[in-house]
Design a protein around this motif. Structure first.
Motif, short mmCIF file in Angstrom:
data_model
loop_
_atom_site.label_atom_id
_atom_site.label_comp_id
_atom_site.label_asym_id
_atom_site.label_seq_id
_atom_site.Cartn_x
_atom_site.Cartn_y
_atom_site.Cartn_z
N PHE A 183 25.78 2.09 43.82
CA PHE A 183 25.12 2.47 42.58
C PHE A 183 23.64 2.07 42.58
CE2 PHE A 183 29.54 2.66 40.94
CZ PHE A 183 29.48 3.92 40.38
N LEU A 212 21.72 4.71 44.42
CA LEU A 212 21.50 5.95 43.68
C LEU A 212 20.14 5.95 42.99
CD1 LEU A 212 24.91 6.79 41.95
CD2 LEU A 212 23.70 8.17 43.65
N ASN A 213 19.64 4.77 42.67
CA ASN A 213 18.34 4.66 42.00
C ASN A 213 17.17 4.68 42.97
OD1 ASN A 213 19.51 4.41 39.40
ND2 ASN A 213 19.93 2.24 39.78
N TYR A 258 35.76 4.00 40.43
CA TYR A 258 34.34 3.85 40.78
C TYR A 258 33.79 5.15 41.35
CZ TYR A 258 34.36 -1.29 40.34
OH TYR A 258 34.42 -2.58 39.88
N GLN A 294 32.64 7.84 38.80
CA GLN A 294 31.32 7.64 38.22
C GLN A 294 30.22 7.92 39.23
OE1 GLN A 294 30.57 6.85 34.88
NE2 GLN A 294 28.58 7.54 35.66
N PHE A 295 30.45 7.50 40.47
CA PHE A 295 29.46 7.72 41.52
C PHE A 295 29.25 9.22 41.75
CE2 PHE A 295 28.00 8.08 45.93
CZ PHE A 295 26.93 7.20 45.91
N GLN A 296 30.34 9.95 41.83
CA GLN A 296 30.26 11.40 42.01
C GLN A 296 29.50 12.05 40.86
OE1 GLN A 296 34.12 13.27 42.23
NE2 GLN A 296 33.28 15.33 41.99
N HIS A 297 29.76 11.59 39.66
CA HIS A 297 29.10 12.14 38.47
C HIS A 297 27.58 11.92 38.51
CE1 HIS A 297 27.55 11.84 34.29
NE2 HIS A 297 28.34 12.88 34.08
N ASP A 298 27.15 10.80 39.09
CA ASP A 298 25.74 10.43 39.07
C ASP A 298 24.94 11.00 40.24
OD1 ASP A 298 26.30 9.01 36.81
OD2 ASP A 298 26.31 7.04 37.78
N LEU A 299 25.59 11.67 41.17
CA LEU A 299 24.88 12.25 42.31
C LEU A 299 23.91 13.33 41.87
CD1 LEU A 299 27.81 12.65 44.88
CD2 LEU A 299 25.88 11.08 45.10
N GLU A 300 22.81 13.45 42.59
CA GLU A 300 21.84 14.51 42.33
C GLU A 300 22.20 15.75 43.13
OE1 GLU A 300 17.96 12.92 43.04
OE2 GLU A 300 18.10 11.48 41.38
N ASP A 326 22.14 15.73 46.98
CA ASP A 326 22.84 14.63 47.65
C ASP A 326 24.12 15.14 48.30
OD1 ASP A 326 21.00 12.72 46.80
OD2 ASP A 326 22.15 12.19 45.01
#
Length: 274
Positions: A150, A153-154, A190, A193-199, A202
């Motif tokens: 996570f 991701l930033n 986990y 949420q990680f999949q949801h936050d991908l650009e 990515d």
């Protein structure tokens, strides 16, 4: 460059049934996920992995409680370890090492030399400790590993993040199917949420570099390993089949970043971008 960033999550220990050469490694009948699913009596709830296509990988011998879905959101397939050995680092080395011009190279050293960021996290084996060109993090649990993911991701720099999840290996070594399943359920949450936050540009690769069947006295076990690929920019997906070597993953990463290699693997980049 098809993808700006690639994230590889290594569910190290998660096997999908005995490999064709299982008899050479005392692994006949090994089936990590199958045995864990049976021990959970069909209550192993992994909706994120299921949507990505985990159940679609093995339609000929379906997993208890992890059925194929009609419209998976990820590309799906199986990996076979080609190397003659079967230590825990064998698959990891096969995935990333390749023959360079003058010596053996690794994806972890090649990318930084080309200006791409590389971050590694895991319970450090000696192999990972030697990858000094990368930013390295030692983690002792899956929770710690996802924290690193996570954080990455930033970070907007183009490159590769590889994270090994350690809890499955520990459960396999202890022959604890309950703990293995609990680790899978937690990781699945986990992962959602990680999949949801991908650009959009990515790429997420979910795989494993070895298997540790908690129902077997052999550790590690020689099994097929999962391969799931997902990007928000790729709504149309299909099967990737059985890959003959884990080096296909390394070849795909190198091709994505425009780096020539003499790897034994065959890139599947075109298969997930056409």
């Amino acid at each position: 460059m098809a993808f700006h960033r690639i994230f590889v999550i290594d569910f190290a220990g998660l096997g999908l049934g005995e490999a064709p050469d299982a008899n050479r490694f005392q692994s006949v009948g090994a089936d990590t996920l199958g045995h864990v699913a049976v021990s959970w009596m069909g209550k192993l709830n992994l909706p994120t992995l299921q949507r990505l296509g985990l159940g679609n990988i093995r339609v000929d011998h379906q997993l208890v409680g992890i059925a194929p879905v009609d419209h998976p959101v990820g590309f799906f397939g199986r990996l076979h370890v080609q190397a003659q050995g079967n230590r825990r680092a064998t698959g990891l080395r096969e995935m990333w090492d390749y023959a360079g011009v003058n010596s053996t190279q690794t994806v972890f050293t090649t990318l930084p030399l080309a200006g791409y960021a590389v971050t590694l996290a895991g319970p450090f084996q000696s192999y990972l400790q030697t990858q000094s060109a990368a930013q390295r993090h030692q983690v002792g649990s899956n929770q710690d590993a996802f924290r690193i993911l996570f954080e990455q991701l930033n970070q907007k720099a183009s490159g590769l993040t590889y994270v090994m999840l350690p809890d499955f290996r520990f459960a396999g070594e202890q022959q604890d199917s309950q703990a293995f399943g609990e680790a899978l359920v937690a990781a699945d949450k986990y992962l959602a949420q990680f999949q949801h936050d991908l650009e959009a540009n990515d790429l997420l690769l979910v795989t494993a570099t070895h298997a540790d069947d908690p129902a077997s006295d052999t550790t590690p076990t020689r099994e097929y390993l999962p391969l799931l690929a997902y990007s928000p920019s790729r709504p149309s997906v299909h099967a990737l089949g059985i890959r003959r070597t884990l080096a296909d993953v390394g070849a795909t990463v190198l091709e994505n970043f425009g780096l020539a290699s003499h790897t034994a693997g065959h890139s599947f980049l075109n298969e997930i971008t056409q």
